[in-house]
Design a protein around this motif. Structure first.
Motif, PDB file in Angstrom:
ATOM      1  N   UNK A 136       0.811  -1.217   0.000  1.00 47.16           N
ATOM      2  CA  UNK A 136       0.000   0.000   0.000  1.00 47.16           C
ATOM      3  C   UNK A 136       0.842   1.265   0.000  1.00 47.16           C
ATOM      4  N   UNK A 137       2.155   1.141   0.269  1.00 51.46           N
ATOM      5  CA  UNK A 137       3.109   2.253   0.245  1.00 51.46           C
ATOM      6  C   UNK A 137       2.629   3.441   1.084  1.00 51.46           C
ATOM      7  N   UNK A 138       2.567   3.275   2.413  1.00 56.24           N
ATOM      8  CA  UNK A 138       2.100   4.371   3.269  1.00 56.24           C
ATOM      9  C   UNK A 138       3.048   5.567   3.192  1.00 56.24           C
ATOM     10  N   UNK A 139       2.499   6.754   3.389  1.00 56.17           N
ATOM     11  CA  UNK A 139       3.279   7.988   3.226  1.00 56.17           C
ATOM     12  C   UNK A 139       4.279   8.204   4.349  1.00 56.17           C
ATOM     13  N   UNK A 140       3.906   7.837   5.570  1.00 62.33           N
ATOM     14  CA  UNK A 140       4.781   8.088   6.715  1.00 62.33           C
ATOM     15  C   UNK A 140       4.934   6.830   7.556  1.00 62.33           C
ATOM     16  N   UNK A 141       5.943   6.849   8.423  1.00 58.74           N
ATOM     17  CA  UNK A 141       6.178   5.738   9.343  1.00 58.74           C
ATOM     18  C   UNK A 141       5.017   5.596  10.321  1.00 58.74           C
ATOM     19  N   UNK A 142       4.529   6.703  10.938  1.00 55.33           N
ATOM     20  CA  UNK A 142       3.379   6.553  11.835  1.00 55.33           C
ATOM     21  C   UNK A 142       2.134   6.003  11.137  1.00 55.33           C
ATOM     22  N   UNK A 143       1.957   6.319   9.857  1.00 49.30           N
ATOM     23  CA  UNK A 143       0.803   5.794   9.121  1.00 49.30           C
ATOM     24  C   UNK A 143       0.928   4.280   8.954  1.00 49.30           C
ATOM     25  N   UNK A 144       2.139   3.791   8.693  1.00 42.86           N
ATOM     26  CA  UNK A 144       2.354   2.347   8.549  1.00 42.86           C
ATOM     27  C   UNK A 144       2.124   1.639   9.873  1.00 42.86           C
ATOM     28  N   UNK A 145       2.601   2.227  10.955  1.00 43.34           N
ATOM     29  CA  UNK A 145       2.406   1.614  12.272  1.00 43.34           C
ATOM     30  C   UNK A 145       0.942   1.625  12.685  1.00 43.34           C
ATOM     31  N   UNK A 146       0.250   2.713  12.376  1.00 39.39           N
ATOM     32  CA  UNK A 146      -1.179   2.790  12.696  1.00 39.39           C
ATOM     33  C   UNK A 146      -1.963   1.757  11.885  1.00 39.39           C
ATOM     34  N   UNK A 147      -1.583   1.554  10.635  1.00 38.46           N
ATOM     35  CA  UNK A 147      -2.247   0.547   9.807  1.00 38.46           C
ATOM     36  C   UNK A 147      -2.030  -0.854  10.388  1.00 38.46           C
ATOM     37  N   UNK A 148      -0.816  -1.130  10.866  1.00 40.47           N
ATOM     38  CA  UNK A 148      -0.530  -2.426  11.483  1.00 40.47           C
ATOM     39  C   UNK A 148      -1.387  -2.616  12.737  1.00 40.47           C
ATOM     40  N   UNK A 176      11.855   4.742  -3.142  1.00 42.87           N
ATOM     41  CA  UNK A 176      10.424   5.059  -3.038  1.00 42.87           C
ATOM     42  C   UNK A 176       9.547   3.844  -2.762  1.00 42.87           C
ATOM     43  N   UNK A 177      10.138   2.771  -2.313  1.00 34.31           N
ATOM     44  CA  UNK A 177       9.363   1.583  -1.943  1.00 34.31           C
ATOM     45  C   UNK A 177       9.560   1.352  -0.449  1.00 34.31           C
ATOM     46  N   UNK A 178       8.452   1.167   0.272  1.00 34.94           N
ATOM     47  CA  UNK A 178       8.506   0.972   1.718  1.00 34.94           C
ATOM     48  C   UNK A 178       8.982  -0.454   2.016  1.00 34.94           C
ATOM     49  N   UNK A 179       9.959  -0.553   2.901  1.00 30.04           N
ATOM     50  CA  UNK A 179      10.456  -1.842   3.385  1.00 30.04           C
ATOM     51  C   UNK A 179      10.143  -1.942   4.877  1.00 30.04           C
ATOM     52  N   UNK A 180       9.467  -2.988   5.256  1.00 33.95           N
ATOM     53  CA  UNK A 180       9.112  -3.201   6.665  1.00 33.95           C
ATOM     54  C   UNK A 180       9.740  -4.514   7.111  1.00 33.95           C
ATOM     55  N   UNK A 181      10.479  -4.454   8.215  1.00 37.07           N
ATOM     56  CA  UNK A 181      11.058  -5.676   8.768  1.00 37.07           C
ATOM     57  C   UNK A 181      10.657  -5.795  10.235  1.00 37.07           C
ATOM     58  N   UNK A 182      10.722  -7.004  10.740  1.00 44.70           N
ATOM     59  CA  UNK A 182      10.350  -7.264  12.123  1.00 44.70           C
ATOM     60  C   UNK A 182      11.134  -8.464  12.638  1.00 44.70           C
ATOM     61  N   UNK A 183      11.271  -8.530  13.944  1.00 42.20           N
ATOM     62  CA  UNK A 183      11.909  -9.662  14.613  1.00 42.20           C
ATOM     63  C   UNK A 183      11.333  -9.755  16.018  1.00 42.20           C
ATOM     64  N   UNK A 184      11.093 -10.967  16.466  1.00 40.00           N
ATOM     65  CA  UNK A 184      10.569 -11.164  17.817  1.00 40.00           C
ATOM     66  C   UNK A 184      10.884 -12.579  18.277  1.00 40.00           C
TER      67      UNK A 184
END
Length: 124
Positions: A58-70, A95-103
């Motif tokens: 969906x290529x969110x505009x900001x980091x807070x927008x991506x976190x809020x979507x999650x 211009x492509x959003x990359x999201x990574x996670x680890x837990x």
């Protein structure tokens, strides 16, 4: 004469002994218990991976927008319990959003024994 010789020989029996049967039953039971406890964490990982891919696509505009979507999706997907939006590492590559996670997840096996599982992933 021939029958007499065959009767004297001991026939070797084939099959599984009672001790062998008990060993395999205990082994399969322990493996089944571990698999039953680990399976939900694996399903949670694949759910998180698909959510992260969907958000990145969906290529969110900001980091807070991506976190809020999650966080919004997490409220719908009850299987996501190990990670929150603040645990995501979000960056932009060409211009492509990359999201990574680890837990990490600890799964109680029995008594004082635990199994530690480490999961990590990245959007595609």
């Amino acid at each position: 004469m021939r029958q007499h010789q065959q009767c004297g020989l001991h026939q070797r029996q084939r099959g599984i002994s009672l001790i062998g049967l008990l060993f395999w039953a205990v082994f399969l039971a322990c493996t089944g218990v571990v698999a039953a406890r680990v399976f939900p964490t694996v399903m949670e990982y694949y759910t998180i991976q698909s959510v992260v891919n969907r958000i990145a696509k969906g290529n969110p505009a900001t980091v807070p927008a991506a976190r809020a979507e999650f966080e919004r999706i997490k409220q719908v997907e009850y299987s996501i319990q190990s990670i929150s939006g603040s645990d995501l590492q979000i960056s932009k590559d060409n211009d492509k959003v990359q999201i990574s996670f680890a837990y990490e997840r600890q799964v109680e096996l029995f008594g004082p024994a635990f199994l530690l599982l480490k999961y990590q992933g990245r959007s595609q």
